[in-house]
Scaffold this motif. Structure first.
Motif, PDB file in Angstrom:
ATOM      1  N   LEU A  21      -0.382 -72.967 -32.654  1.00  0.00           N
ATOM      2  CA  LEU A  21      -0.375 -73.496 -31.291  1.00  0.00           C
ATOM      3  C   LEU A  21       0.655 -74.620 -31.144  1.00  0.00           C
ATOM      4  O   LEU A  21       1.331 -74.730 -30.113  1.00  0.00           O
ATOM      5  CB  LEU A  21      -1.782 -74.004 -30.935  1.00  0.00           C
ATOM      6  N   THR A  22       0.780 -75.440 -32.168  1.00  0.00           N
ATOM      7  CA  THR A  22       1.756 -76.543 -32.124  1.00  0.00           C
ATOM      8  C   THR A  22       3.180 -75.986 -32.028  1.00  0.00           C
ATOM      9  O   THR A  22       3.994 -76.451 -31.220  1.00  0.00           O
ATOM     10  CB  THR A  22       1.621 -77.426 -33.386  1.00  0.00           C
ATOM     11  N   HIS A  25       3.728 -74.410 -28.608  1.00  0.00           N
ATOM     12  CA  HIS A  25       3.936 -75.466 -27.605  1.00  0.00           C
ATOM     13  C   HIS A  25       5.349 -76.020 -27.655  1.00  0.00           C
ATOM     14  O   HIS A  25       5.896 -76.434 -26.639  1.00  0.00           O
ATOM     15  CB  HIS A  25       2.974 -76.627 -27.883  1.00  0.00           C
ATOM     16  N   PHE A  88      -3.482 -83.894 -29.467  1.00  0.00           N
ATOM     17  CA  PHE A  88      -2.948 -82.562 -29.145  1.00  0.00           C
ATOM     18  C   PHE A  88      -4.097 -81.546 -29.106  1.00  0.00           C
ATOM     19  O   PHE A  88      -4.215 -80.742 -28.176  1.00  0.00           O
ATOM     20  CB  PHE A  88      -1.913 -82.145 -30.200  1.00  0.00           C
ATOM     21  N   ALA A  92      -5.505 -79.398 -25.956  1.00  0.00           N
ATOM     22  CA  ALA A  92      -5.495 -77.925 -26.002  1.00  0.00           C
ATOM     23  C   ALA A  92      -6.891 -77.376 -25.703  1.00  0.00           C
ATOM     24  O   ALA A  92      -7.035 -76.380 -24.976  1.00  0.00           O
ATOM     25  CB  ALA A  92      -5.026 -77.444 -27.381  1.00  0.00           C
ATOM     26  N   ASP A  95      -7.546 -77.692 -22.011  1.00  0.00           N
ATOM     27  CA  ASP A  95      -6.798 -76.654 -21.272  1.00  0.00           C
ATOM     28  C   ASP A  95      -7.459 -75.289 -21.397  1.00  0.00           C
ATOM     29  O   ASP A  95      -7.353 -74.447 -20.518  1.00  0.00           O
ATOM     30  CB  ASP A  95      -5.370 -76.528 -21.821  1.00  0.00           C
ATOM     31  N   SER A 269      -5.821 -70.309 -25.773  1.00  0.00           N
ATOM     32  CA  SER A 269      -4.609 -71.115 -25.546  1.00  0.00           C
ATOM     33  C   SER A 269      -3.383 -70.413 -26.106  1.00  0.00           C
ATOM     34  O   SER A 269      -2.322 -70.382 -25.473  1.00  0.00           O
ATOM     35  CB  SER A 269      -4.728 -72.466 -26.248  1.00  0.00           C
ATOM     36  N   HIS A 273       1.131 -68.035 -24.779  1.00  0.00           N
ATOM     37  CA  HIS A 273       2.486 -68.280 -25.294  1.00  0.00           C
ATOM     38  C   HIS A 273       3.095 -66.989 -25.843  1.00  0.00           C
ATOM     39  O   HIS A 273       2.470 -65.941 -25.831  1.00  0.00           O
ATOM     40  CB  HIS A 273       2.413 -69.326 -26.417  1.00  0.00           C
ATOM     41  N   TRP A 411      -1.136 -79.458 -37.444  1.00  0.00           N
ATOM     42  CA  TRP A 411      -0.229 -79.976 -36.396  1.00  0.00           C
ATOM     43  C   TRP A 411       1.099 -80.405 -37.013  1.00  0.00           C
ATOM     44  O   TRP A 411       2.174 -80.063 -36.512  1.00  0.00           O
ATOM     45  CB  TRP A 411      -0.903 -81.173 -35.708  1.00  0.00           C
TER      46      TRP A 411
END
Ligand SMILES: Cc1cc2nc3c(=O)[nH]c(=O)nc-3n(C[C@H](O)[C@H](O)[C@H](O)COP(=O)(O)OP(=O)(O)OC[C@H]3O[C@@H](n4cnc5c(N)ncnc54)[C@H](O)[C@@H]3O)c2cc1C
Length: 427
Positions: A21-22, A25, A88, A92, A95, A269, A273, A411
């Motif tokens: 996810l990092t 993003h 972070f 997330a 969201d 999440s 992407h 992360w």
């Protein structure tokens, strides 16, 4: 061979999902390949940051971190990085519709002691927002309920144990056993079975009706983790409105209903992407040349597949996850085959006391502050990063730091991999 992505992550436990996810993003295309679900399928849904240091319980993890050994992942990263990683993660989760928050003591964030189905209290840092830590302290009349046929939770045992704790001894407890979901249901059911029934409104109705006779009599209802298998706050709201007070869940033994909710929220999440999840794929080995990793070779249901990327994050877990392989007297990281230095005397790897200070629990890959592997046997590859339990230097079980370290290192590894990929520095 599949499309070359910016960042390839191996392992879909907490560390791999956060790393993916990092990187996503940061604008990278990301593929996540994984053999299985990892310990999220077993774990609770709260984020343990740091509950104990040298056997002593800590209320403020940030203070406790100062006392950790220099090689501990939190010390390698530094407090500001760990804080940024947790921010972070919290953003997330918010969201994705499954926000998480900390408890407060005197207006300051602190660990919350959450009851388990054994009636013990476990210190944890982040709880789903559907669970209000303040209610655990202030509630006077507490209903401890389980479900007929659910073998793992006995309300009378929970109550007997909770009464030993300061702040809990003064509460008034009532045990309750709710009827089984169906006549003739199998005698032994798990919390996950019930949670799946709670997912759908028409089967949830049974649970709401079973709770209705207790409505209006309590300040808090404690249940095993049965309020849905996904990350859906409205199920908690429906349960709480059926009994007229907050419903909170006790931490339970596997299957890890709470962990599955975290996974569902993170995948929600990720799916926004340029992201692809490849499941049932076990990375067998890596191809490295000229100071960089070019590909990971994975065994899949379709045969061996070569996955190329500009940067790689290995989040394959410890012995339980599959990232660390133990053979008599030797420990190896399972993809690059790095030998992890261990004392030759195997008897010194553990202590007699099951809750003792076990050296084997801290064995894993050594990394630098960017999560690049270091040491004699480390791969000569500037685009390889490690995250999560495959890293050594901490004992998640004794410290209660499991998901916290996975998030912080995931992360950092995801960020470092994204930086290499976006700058084209892998060559
Ligand atoms: C029973 C239990 C309950 C827990 N409860 C909590 C809790 O409530 N709160 C908390 O904070 N922590 C908890 N923890 C600790 C926490 O789950 C872990 O410390 C942490 O999440 C580790 O995450 P990870 O991603 O590093 O590893 P893992 O979760 O082990 O994930 C490793 C991943 O890598 C994959 N993998 C391994 N080898 C390969 C390979 N060669 N190729 C491809 N994929 C591979 C695995 O299939 C898996 O997806 C619990 C742990 C256990 C065992």
């Amino acid at each position: 061979m599949s499309r070359r992505v910016d960042v390839l992550v191996a392992g879909s436990g907490m560390a791999g999902l956060v790393a993916a996810l990092t990187a996503a993003h940061a604008g990278c295309s990301v593929r996540l390949i994984s053999a299985g679900m990892g310990s999220l399928a077993l774990s609770g849904g709260n984020i343990d940051l740091l509950g104990y240091v040298n056997g002593k319980r800590v209320s403020d993890p940030w203070q406790g971190m100062q006392e950790l050994a220099p090689g501990h992942p939190y010390r390698l990263l530094g407090e500001s990085t760990v804080r940024a990683a947790l921010d972070f993660f919290q953003n997330a989760m918010a969201d994705s519709g499954w926000p998480m928050h900390t408890g407060l003591a005197d207006g300051r964030p602190c660990n919350t002691d959450v009851p388990t189905i054994l009636g013990t209290l476990k210190p944890t840092w982040l709880l789903p927002a559907a669970l209000d830590p303040a209610v655990l302290q202030t509630a006077r009349r507490v209903l401890v309920a389980s479900i007929h046929g659910l073998r793992d939770c006995r309300p009378s045992l929970v109550i007997g144990q909770l009464r030993r704790y300061r702040g809990w001894a003064e509460k008034s407890f009532t045990p309750a056993l709710l009827p089984a979901p169906q006549e003739g249901a199998p005698r032994s059911i798990t919390a996950l079975d019930i949670a799946r029934l709670a997912d759908k409104p028409h089967t949830r109705q049974w649970l709401l009706e079973a709770l209705a006779p207790y409505a209006g009599q309590y300040d808090l209802v404690l249940l095993p983790p049965v309020c849905g298998s996904g990350a859906e706050p409205e199920i908690f709201r429906a349960m709480s409105s059926a009994v007229g007070c907050p419903v909170m869940e006790m931490l339970s033994i596997p299957p890890g209903v709470g962990g599955l909710r975290l996974r569902a929220a993170l995948l929600r999440s990720l799916n926004r992407h340029d992201f692809m999840l490849v499941e049932n794929a076990t990375v067998l080995r890596a191809e490295t040349a000229e100071g960089a990793c070019a590909a990971l070779l994975a065994d899949t249901t379709l045969g061996e597949r070569r996955h190329t990327a500009k940067a790689f994050v290995l989040a394959t877990g410890g012995v339980l996850g599959g990232g660390i392989a133990v053979t008599p007297g030797k420990i190896r990281e399972s993809v690059f085959g790095m030998e992890i230095p261990v004392p030759p005397d195997v008897a010194s790897w553990s202590e007699e006391d099951v809750f003792g200070n076990h050296a084997f629990s801290r064995m894993g890959v050594s990394v630098d502050g960017d999560m690049r592997p270091v040491g004699q046997d480390a791969p000569q590859a500037r685009n390889v990063f490690f995250a999560g339990r495959s890293i050594g230097g901490y004992d998640f079980s004794a410290e209660k730091s499991g998901h916290g370290v996975a998030i912080a290192t995931g992360w950092q590894a995801g960020r470092a991999a994204a930086a290499v990929a976006l700058a084209g520095e892998e060559r």
